[in-house]
Design a protein around this motif. Structure first.
Motif, short mmCIF file in Angstrom:
data_model
loop_
_atom_site.label_atom_id
_atom_site.label_comp_id
_atom_site.label_asym_id
_atom_site.label_seq_id
_atom_site.Cartn_x
_atom_site.Cartn_y
_atom_site.Cartn_z
N LEU C 80 -24.81 -16.31 -14.87
CA LEU C 80 -23.60 -16.25 -15.68
C LEU C 80 -22.89 -14.92 -15.50
CD1 LEU C 80 -21.81 -17.59 -17.77
CD2 LEU C 80 -23.30 -16.69 -19.56
N ARG C 81 -21.61 -15.00 -15.23
CA ARG C 81 -20.77 -13.81 -15.15
C ARG C 81 -19.53 -14.06 -15.96
NH1 ARG C 81 -23.33 -9.30 -12.67
NH2 ARG C 81 -25.28 -10.37 -12.26
N SER C 82 -19.14 -13.09 -16.71
CA SER C 82 -17.90 -13.19 -17.47
C SER C 82 -16.73 -13.34 -16.52
CB SER C 82 -17.75 -11.91 -18.30
OG SER C 82 -16.54 -11.93 -19.00
N SER C 83 -15.90 -14.33 -16.78
CA SER C 83 -14.69 -14.53 -15.97
C SER C 83 -13.61 -15.05 -16.90
CB SER C 83 -14.94 -15.53 -14.85
OG SER C 83 -15.04 -16.84 -15.39
N PRO C 105 -24.72 -14.19 -28.68
CA PRO C 105 -25.68 -13.14 -28.32
C PRO C 105 -24.98 -11.79 -28.27
CG PRO C 105 -25.58 -14.85 -26.59
CD PRO C 105 -24.56 -15.21 -27.61
N SER C 106 -25.72 -10.74 -28.49
CA SER C 106 -25.13 -9.40 -28.49
C SER C 106 -24.72 -9.01 -27.08
CB SER C 106 -26.13 -8.38 -29.03
OG SER C 106 -26.98 -7.92 -28.02
N VAL C 107 -23.84 -8.04 -27.00
CA VAL C 107 -23.38 -7.55 -25.70
C VAL C 107 -24.23 -6.39 -25.20
CG1 VAL C 107 -21.02 -8.30 -26.11
CG2 VAL C 107 -21.69 -5.99 -26.77
N VAL C 108 -25.34 -6.15 -25.84
CA VAL C 108 -26.24 -5.08 -25.39
C VAL C 108 -26.85 -5.49 -24.06
CG1 VAL C 108 -28.37 -3.85 -25.89
CG2 VAL C 108 -26.72 -4.31 -27.71
N GLU C 109 -26.83 -4.57 -23.11
CA GLU C 109 -27.35 -4.86 -21.79
C GLU C 109 -28.85 -4.53 -21.69
OE1 GLU C 109 -24.63 -2.93 -19.16
OE2 GLU C 109 -23.10 -4.47 -19.48
N ASN C 110 -29.37 -4.59 -20.54
CA ASN C 110 -30.81 -4.38 -20.29
C ASN C 110 -31.69 -5.41 -21.01
OD1 ASN C 110 -32.99 -3.24 -19.02
ND2 ASN C 110 -33.32 -1.67 -20.58
N GLN C 111 -31.28 -6.63 -20.96
CA GLN C 111 -32.06 -7.78 -21.40
C GLN C 111 -31.75 -8.90 -20.38
OE1 GLN C 111 -30.59 -9.51 -25.08
NE2 GLN C 111 -28.58 -8.60 -24.78
N HIS C 112 -32.09 -10.14 -20.66
CA HIS C 112 -31.69 -11.20 -19.74
C HIS C 112 -30.19 -11.06 -19.49
CE1 HIS C 112 -30.97 -14.94 -17.80
NE2 HIS C 112 -32.20 -15.41 -18.03
N PRO C 113 -29.78 -10.94 -18.22
CA PRO C 113 -28.36 -10.63 -17.96
C PRO C 113 -27.39 -11.66 -18.55
CG PRO C 113 -29.61 -10.93 -15.88
CD PRO C 113 -30.61 -10.89 -16.99
N ASP C 114 -27.79 -12.91 -18.65
CA ASP C 114 -26.88 -13.91 -19.19
C ASP C 114 -26.47 -13.63 -20.64
OD1 ASP C 114 -27.22 -15.21 -16.78
OD2 ASP C 114 -28.45 -16.85 -17.59
N HIS C 115 -27.36 -12.99 -21.39
CA HIS C 115 -27.07 -12.81 -22.82
C HIS C 115 -25.84 -11.93 -23.02
CE1 HIS C 115 -31.62 -13.61 -23.70
NE2 HIS C 115 -31.01 -14.68 -23.23
N ALA C 116 -25.84 -10.76 -22.40
CA ALA C 116 -24.70 -9.87 -22.60
C ALA C 116 -23.44 -10.46 -21.97
CB ALA C 116 -24.99 -8.50 -22.00
N GLN C 117 -23.58 -11.14 -20.85
CA GLN C 117 -22.41 -11.78 -20.24
C GLN C 117 -21.80 -12.80 -21.20
OE1 GLN C 117 -20.97 -11.05 -17.33
NE2 GLN C 117 -22.50 -9.72 -16.39
N ARG C 120 -20.00 -11.15 -24.15
CA ARG C 120 -18.65 -10.70 -23.80
C ARG C 120 -17.68 -11.87 -23.67
NH1 ARG C 120 -19.84 -5.91 -19.37
NH2 ARG C 120 -20.09 -4.32 -20.97
N LEU C 121 -18.17 -12.94 -23.08
CA LEU C 121 -17.30 -14.11 -22.93
C LEU C 121 -16.86 -14.65 -24.29
CD1 LEU C 121 -18.90 -16.21 -20.07
CD2 LEU C 121 -16.51 -15.46 -20.24
N VAL C 122 -17.79 -14.75 -25.21
CA VAL C 122 -17.44 -15.29 -26.52
C VAL C 122 -16.46 -14.35 -27.22
CG1 VAL C 122 -18.32 -15.91 -28.80
CG2 VAL C 122 -19.59 -16.59 -26.74
N ARG C 123 -16.72 -13.06 -27.11
CA ARG C 123 -15.82 -12.09 -27.72
C ARG C 123 -14.40 -12.24 -27.17
NH1 ARG C 123 -17.70 -6.12 -26.79
NH2 ARG C 123 -16.93 -6.69 -24.73
#
Lengths: 236, 236, 236, 236, 236, 236
Positions: C80-83, C105-117, C120-123
């Motif tokens: 998943l990548r934000s687009s 999911p939170s936008v905090v990084e350094n976890q499963h990469p899909d979560h932060a992506q 950001r997408l939802v935001r």
């Protein structure tokens, strides 16, 4: 540490060390490191337990942990304030014990006020201990500690801007629990033991081990090979 | 690491590893750890040096450091963008090399854009490497690294919210300098070597040693005795 | 919310919502709020469980929680990548469901990469949903959500610069656990349930209640009396 | 709060409460909550207004706000320092008034020094108030407050690491302004009223309402349904 | 700047520059500095105003401000994503205009998604502009800007970890307001002008002046005497 | 500053000003600004040097820097604690000298405890100096300083949340070094000069100049044209 310098741990109240980092004390002691605990009140402002009861509980806990214990009287429970005189007193303790590592409560505020006050005092004392010209300490040779770590008595007391060191206490869990339960006046009143075990288990899960206690280094850690810091907590 | 797992270091340009953490590579290699360098462009967008020159310089530097070197072509210099495909490519590299520790540029922005992009890619790749169901990687067994550290190419690239590990490179300084100077097209153009030595000396002074390189752990470090983290940088 | 607007919760993988904030979903649903779950992959990159199994598990969990469930196909698990296109897709979901509160999911990084992506997408999607001129969405009336909260799948994923809202899930614990255990392919592989219950119990202890899930508001909360925010977590 | 526990608000100077959160006081009072103001100096170090004038102004303002008012003498204006004795004094006030919510100036430094000192004192006092063994307080039953909020007297005094609660004071604006203007010696000297109204309008605009005052929770807020925190400030 | 290098300001939408830092543009222009505005969409995703109307409004505003205006087509309104190609496009603009100072929207997220995306693009572009080997730019001589500042379109978009520079726009207020009002399709829809004037007045009050716009330097500022930075905002 | 108001610099020990910002003092003095140094102990707790020796060294250094020097006795070396009385004493110094810019040690903790204590005292004093009603100061007219900057004696003492101003001291390096070396009792004991020159060179390299000293503004800087802040440190 290579020369087996003692570990020195400070607590503001008779049960702080045990609840905050008792597993670390238990393990270091069992590994052969001399451990000294310095407790700065008798817990006399607490809702339960007399100073006498709490002192006795603390001695039992120290015995379980294999650590020596000294009480240092500063301002009294719930009254501790950082002052130059107190910092010099604690610097004297550091010069006498001559530790490698020192552990103190964190300086994070918005918890029991004594904790952060003591954290600041120990931080100052660790510097004063090496300054050669402090008159009151002239009979004790200056001493430089090797490092200072903070422990936290709750999630909220953990410094948010320091990445913690997770100390694996899994093989010393029984000793830690026994030391916490030695404070029977307190553990009857509030779920302190569950609070600490829950935190330690939460940290342990993220590290893929049993239980871990978070310690927060006050200064950058110095290494000369990656091996000593090669394991990271990254299970999820 | 106890099993002498390789060290894997990523760089966005041919000289990033050498400038950012070449002393660490030199020393780990000399200590007997197999070290692999993966470089993700030929530096073709730089102001000086052709891709051919820079590749050759990089090979010389790797040879000086005692490390193997692979180039992985992603988007090209100054064009690197984190993408799932790239993360999978780098996860493949991780599965092939099966390192203990991985080191990448920091994810701090406001520096050369490729650095933070690569830092993010490596961070993602280190997770993908252990996920069993990534189709493109099905021929390579999943692998969990033991830890991830970031290096910084300038003071500004150091993460401000992670307390660094200072790695003492004093006894390997000549090798580090030689590896940096192997990038002769670059060091003629800008005072890169002085920048790095100044930073390392500044860190070394605060640790009471010669020169030190700051590494920033991405995750909490797990230990089971204080001895491994017992030295702190607290000379001033 | 006063008009009983639906609650809309996003997850990157079939089990994220349940593990991250399943107790909140269970309780809101039981309180009478329509709850919609949108899941953005079938978990096909995971080490265990096929996409079919995981989809079925997710449907069971949603049923236990009393929530409707939709799968939205974006880039696939671990890709998943934000687009902009994805943000518009999710904005379409928001316009159709017309929620009051949205949780991602939170936008905090350094976890499963899909979560932060996904965070950001939802935001982004929550903003696009109210912009009148997005061509692809012209058949759906613009919609402004009332608020956005983040959930975290681990302690490390909690935003450190947002003071959390602790949501008391004590009276809905059995439903939450059942929903997590509905993901039987996953809970057999790793101690996910214990991880979440440990975190929730740790938060609950500091609040003097049973178990609590931390939600992190993306924006300041607006109130017109203190009563609604009058209870703080301050037991220790 | 459900039992209509009083609201207790602390100020370091006669006008701090009115300027910092007077609109909150006005509204809570009008909603039927008993409100107590405790002011810790007479403003005697200010450039304008005698202690007598300022005390009178403060009484007028309290009357306008529908709040009771007590002066507590600590160290005097511009001399306030956090001490254990002062914390115990304020803990006594808390035990007497037995509030649900307590509001104090923020602990952010680099503003009038008394503000942060008082913020720390109140924070400590709120803990001491519930400790059973504080000798000086033995005649007052221990009391646990439900929550602590900070107010800020300027943008610079707002804690940057706490997401604020925006309290809508639009329908009580006239009362708030009247209370500020009751401090006529001060408002003639500096544009304090405009400063506060500008800040409140700025916050109100981002929330889509008229005027709002930012309060900063010292601890996580505990809820058992989303409805109470369902409105976020996200107009731009 | 000493050589009167142009000022270059970027905006994601036709009105962003005017609302975010129009007063700075007005004043710099009036002081004799050539100012160029680069706008990266026609605002076609907004709720009101056609692209044609908005382009015309933007031209009027630029004329009022005494600035030149170029539209650069990237991904379109509400679709902007940072990419290497876009960064190179904007680096080309920088090489053509050869500015001293560059101003862009802040990289703070949780606002209109285009703003932070553009902020990142400009930050990258400012580096690419000075790299000699970017093939697409080979016909334009490399250029190093002197500094990069961020503007914020709302309080929430202000970087919390950068102390702002407050730019006094008091004597150019009428021009700024006129430029904002030139976007008549927008200012009819939402209280944008009031939002910005409220923010600017709030900053001005703390600086003891009329109105001020906060700019956030991306890098440390270099001076060779204190005189240039000798005034601080410390009125309260 | 435009009226050539004096510069006032505070130090906790006889050598702090020279080591922390001696290059700034040297240059401002040479540029024609009257500079006053106020030193708050004789360094009597240090490991080397008597108070007499250190006072003499400080006078020599001040003479080299072209600054006047006063000693203010507060609590003594290693004993300094912020108190209202001390703040009033320093406010008196400010009222007498009537400076534009004031420079003090940073308030960052975990360094020599006196540094942060003095930083806080000066910060408070700068406010008290303008309050009209402080009885002890009634014979000195109130004075508002124009701005307050912090200096740091080590990298660790630099505030992490303030973007520094880099002050170019390249053309005054010899004077700075001479002033540091005037503290011969100290520079024989520890590599203080190298520590400071290394830091200054590191900052200078990132700014593309020789050596620079980082100053940290306590408040936003106010400007009315970009020219004064138009150079940023962005060489790498």
């Amino acid at each position: 540490m290579s020369d087996n310098l003692p570990l020195l741990v400070f607590g503001a109240h008779p049960d702080d060390i045990e609840f905050g980092c008792g597993g670390v004390v238990a393990r270091e002691s069992r590994l052969g490191c001399p451990v000294h605990m310095v407790v700065c009140s008798r817990g006399e402002a607490g809702s339960v337990g007399t100073p006498e009861i709490r002192s006795t509980e603390c001695l039992s806990a120290a015995s379980i942990l294999g650590a020596s214990l000294d009480f240092v009287e500063l301002d009294g429970d719930a009254r501790l304030r950082s002052s130059a005189a107190h910092a010099i007193t604690l610097a004297g303790a550091i010069r006498r014990i001559r530790p490698g590592v020192v552990i103190s409560p964190s300086v994070v505020e918005n918890q029991h006020p004594d904790h952060a006050q003591l954290g600041r005092l120990v931080r100052d004392a660790a510097r004063l201990a090496r300054f050669g010209g402090v008159a009151e300490l002239s009979e004790l040779a200056p001493h430089s500690i090797s490092s200072l770590f903070y422990y936290a008595l709750s999630l909220e007391a953990e410094p948010r801007d320091i990445c913690p060191i997770l100390y694996d206490v899994s093989s010393d869990l029984a000793l830690w629990v026994a030391a916490m339960e030695a404070h029977s006046s307190q553990v009857r009143a509030k779920p302190y033991v569950e609070l600490q075990l829950t935190r330690a288990r939460s940290r342990g899960l993220s590290a893929g081990i049993g239980h871990a206690i978070a310690l927060f280094p006050a200064d950058p850690i110095v290494v000369d090979r990656l091996e000593s810091v090669a394991t990271g907590a990254r299970c999820f």
